[in-house]
Design a protein around this motif. Structure first.
Motif, PDB file in Angstrom:
ATOM      1  N   MET A 166       0.849  -1.198   0.000  1.00  0.00           N
ATOM      2  CA  MET A 166       0.000   0.000   0.000  1.00  0.00           C
ATOM      3  C   MET A 166       0.877   1.238   0.000  1.00  0.00           C
ATOM      4  O   MET A 166       2.099   1.153   0.176  1.00  0.00           O
ATOM      5  CB  MET A 166      -0.922   0.006   1.224  1.00  0.00           C
ATOM      6  CG  MET A 166      -0.204   0.084   2.560  1.00  0.00           C
ATOM      7  SD  MET A 166      -1.323  -0.122   3.982  1.00  0.00           S
ATOM      8  CE  MET A 166      -1.495  -1.914   3.986  1.00  0.00           C
ATOM      9  N   SER A 167       0.250   2.396  -0.208  1.00  0.00           N
ATOM     10  CA  SER A 167       0.996   3.655  -0.209  1.00  0.00           C
ATOM     11  C   SER A 167       1.236   4.107   1.229  1.00  0.00           C
ATOM     12  O   SER A 167       0.557   3.651   2.160  1.00  0.00           O
ATOM     13  CB  SER A 167       0.217   4.723  -0.965  1.00  0.00           C
ATOM     14  OG  SER A 167      -0.945   5.093  -0.227  1.00  0.00           O
ATOM     15  N   PRO A 168       2.184   5.023   1.460  1.00  0.00           N
ATOM     16  CA  PRO A 168       2.410   5.533   2.814  1.00  0.00           C
ATOM     17  C   PRO A 168       1.154   6.180   3.411  1.00  0.00           C
ATOM     18  O   PRO A 168       0.875   6.000   4.609  1.00  0.00           O
ATOM     19  CB  PRO A 168       3.523   6.565   2.608  1.00  0.00           C
ATOM     20  CG  PRO A 168       4.242   6.109   1.388  1.00  0.00           C
ATOM     21  CD  PRO A 168       3.200   5.515   0.504  1.00  0.00           C
ATOM     22  N   ALA A 169       0.392   6.925   2.600  1.00  0.00           N
ATOM     23  CA  ALA A 169      -0.826   7.563   3.112  1.00  0.00           C
ATOM     24  C   ALA A 169      -1.846   6.514   3.539  1.00  0.00           C
ATOM     25  O   ALA A 169      -2.481   6.641   4.604  1.00  0.00           O
ATOM     26  CB  ALA A 169      -1.414   8.480   2.046  1.00  0.00           C
ATOM     27  N   GLN A 170      -2.007   5.478   2.740  1.00  0.00           N
ATOM     28  CA  GLN A 170      -2.946   4.415   3.104  1.00  0.00           C
ATOM     29  C   GLN A 170      -2.488   3.700   4.377  1.00  0.00           C
ATOM     30  O   GLN A 170      -3.306   3.350   5.231  1.00  0.00           O
ATOM     31  CB  GLN A 170      -3.051   3.412   1.949  1.00  0.00           C
ATOM     32  CG  GLN A 170      -3.757   3.944   0.720  1.00  0.00           C
ATOM     33  CD  GLN A 170      -3.645   2.996  -0.472  1.00  0.00           C
ATOM     34  OE1 GLN A 170      -2.667   2.248  -0.608  1.00  0.00           O
ATOM     35  NE2 GLN A 170      -4.648   3.027  -1.332  1.00  0.00           N
ATOM     36  N   TYR A 171      -1.191   3.489   4.498  1.00  0.00           N
ATOM     37  CA  TYR A 171      -0.669   2.823   5.696  1.00  0.00           C
ATOM     38  C   TYR A 171      -0.970   3.647   6.941  1.00  0.00           C
ATOM     39  O   TYR A 171      -1.377   3.095   7.970  1.00  0.00           O
ATOM     40  CB  TYR A 171       0.837   2.610   5.559  1.00  0.00           C
ATOM     41  CG  TYR A 171       1.453   1.889   6.733  1.00  0.00           C
ATOM     42  CD1 TYR A 171       1.537   0.502   6.737  1.00  0.00           C
ATOM     43  CD2 TYR A 171       1.927   2.584   7.836  1.00  0.00           C
ATOM     44  CE1 TYR A 171       2.091  -0.182   7.820  1.00  0.00           C
ATOM     45  CE2 TYR A 171       2.482   1.926   8.922  1.00  0.00           C
ATOM     46  CZ  TYR A 171       2.555   0.548   8.914  1.00  0.00           C
ATOM     47  OH  TYR A 171       3.094  -0.120   9.992  1.00  0.00           O
ATOM     48  N   ARG A 172      -0.766   4.960   6.869  1.00  0.00           N
ATOM     49  CA  ARG A 172      -1.022   5.819   8.033  1.00  0.00           C
ATOM     50  C   ARG A 172      -2.498   5.800   8.406  1.00  0.00           C
ATOM     51  O   ARG A 172      -2.842   5.746   9.594  1.00  0.00           O
ATOM     52  CB  ARG A 172      -0.552   7.241   7.742  1.00  0.00           C
ATOM     53  CG  ARG A 172      -0.978   8.267   8.767  1.00  0.00           C
ATOM     54  CD  ARG A 172      -0.223   9.568   8.613  1.00  0.00           C
ATOM     55  NE  ARG A 172       1.010   9.563   9.388  1.00  0.00           N
ATOM     56  CZ  ARG A 172       1.937  10.516   9.344  1.00  0.00           C
ATOM     57  NH1 ARG A 172       1.769  11.532   8.489  1.00  0.00           N
ATOM     58  NH2 ARG A 172       3.014  10.457  10.103  1.00  0.00           N
ATOM     59  N   ILE A 173      -3.373   5.846   7.413  1.00  0.00           N
ATOM     60  CA  ILE A 173      -4.815   5.814   7.693  1.00  0.00           C
ATOM     61  C   ILE A 173      -5.189   4.517   8.397  1.00  0.00           C
ATOM     62  O   ILE A 173      -5.908   4.518   9.411  1.00  0.00           O
ATOM     63  CB  ILE A 173      -5.614   5.982   6.384  1.00  0.00           C
ATOM     64  CG1 ILE A 173      -5.441   7.399   5.827  1.00  0.00           C
ATOM     65  CG2 ILE A 173      -7.097   5.677   6.619  1.00  0.00           C
ATOM     66  CD1 ILE A 173      -6.039   7.599   4.454  1.00  0.00           C
TER      67      ILE A 173
END
Length: 342
Positions: free
Chosen positions: A320-327
């Motif tokens: 996944m992308s970094p933004a998706q991981y943080r969410i």
């Protein structure tokens, strides 16, 4: 004919590709050769303009000599990115010296000699890239290793292409006249432009984006080497260094480049760049979970220099992308923090 199109067009592509490849490289020899090439390329361009634009005939003997210096500089610049010392670098003065003598004494041999110089160095540069793939560019930073490898092959291919095509043009003009030569030169220019466009804008088939190979059963010695590499990466957070190279990592462990690369490949199924990036991504994941830093700040903090490379490697490791991981990490933390209802 060879003394003008060869260095001018091949030099243009070489300057663009080598400049991009050497970003972040801390190898004095390579930079010295590169700066020498840029200075020579500028002087060559001025000389060509004065000779053919303003009829300054006095420059005619010097242009073939400056052309003959460019292939050795190209080879030496890329050769400096390998971890092996260069024996007898003074030998690369011989081609320009031979051309200088030929210009003064045997003018009819200038074009054939230039052809031999360009073809010889094109094959030497290509041969340099055959063994060990991109990891032959061990002194380049891990993020620049693959681009440097591609730039070396592109430069070798273009030097060979212009040498052969210009020689063909010279023979054709001698047999049938020069009426069709401008069209042929235009086609050669289009081919060079196309090569540059493909290099800069086509998706890079980076090794780091390729799936990992199955790990082989590592020997006890390879396991010990891998352990030393892991310790070296953690020492002073070396893995976060943007300029980290395979050669620098090998020096930190006191091992050879080949031993470090082979042990990582066999024990993990990853190349060196992927192996180091796995550690960087793990740290990025921790920061995404535990800090309020922006994704860009985290990217730079863990050792990546470009968003494209960071996103590609992060997705390779986590899916996944970094933004998706943080969410998802925030959602998981919020869910675990809610009190259970009775």
């Amino acid at each position: 004919m060879l003394s003008i199109p060869l260095p001018f067009l091949a030099g243009l592509v070489f300057a663009l590709t080598l400049y991009r490849s050497l970003k972040g490289v801390e190898v004095p020899g390579t930079r010295r050769y590169f700066y020498a090439f840029l200075a020579l390329y500028a002087l060559q361009g001025i000389g060509v303009g004065l000779r053919f634009g303003y009829g300054v005939e006095g420059l005619t003997p010097f242009l073939p000599v400056s052309a003959s210096i460019m292939p050795p500089l190209a080879f030496l610049a890329f050769r400096g990115l390998t971890s092996k010392p260069l024996p007898r670098p003074w030998l690369h003065l011989l081609p320009p010296l031979a051309v200088s003598i030929t210009v003064g004494l045997f003018r009819d041999l200038v074009d054939p000699l230039l052809l031999a110089v360009f073809v010889g160095y094109a094959f030497a540069l290509w041969r340099l890239t055959v063994a060990n793939g991109a990891e032959v560019m061990a002194e380049a930073s891990l993020q620049r290793m693959r681009p440097a490898f591609r730039a070396a092959r592109l430069t070798a291919g273009l030097m060979l292409f212009f040498a052969v095509s210009d020689a063909g043009l010279a023979v054709y003009a001698g047999l049938y006249g020069s009426d069709d030569v401008p069209l042929a030169v235009a086609i050669m220019n289009i081919a060079a432009i196309a090569a540059v466009v493909v290099y800069y804008f086509a998706p890079e088939l980076a090794v780091s984006g390729a799936p990992a190979r199955p790990a082989m059963k590592a020997t006890a010695e390879e396991g010990a080497i891998l352990a030393r590499v892991e310790v070296a990466l953690e020492d002073r957070e070396l893995y976060k260094s943007e300029g980290l190279s395979l050669a620098k990592l090998a020096r930190r462990t006191g091992l050879s480049v080949r031993d470090v690369s082979s042990a990582i490949n066999r024990a993990t199924g990853l190349n060196v760049s992927q192996f180091v990036n796995n550690r960087r991504v793990a740290e990025a994941c921790r920061l995404l979970r535990e800090s309020e830093q922006t994704v860009t700040a985290i990217m730079l903090d863990v050792g990546f220099s470009t968003k494209s490379n960071f996103n590609r490697e992060f997705r390779r490791v986590t899916g996944m992308s970094p933004a998706q991981y943080r969410i998802r990490a925030n959602q998981a933390q919020s869910g675990s923090a809610e009190p259970k209802r009775t």
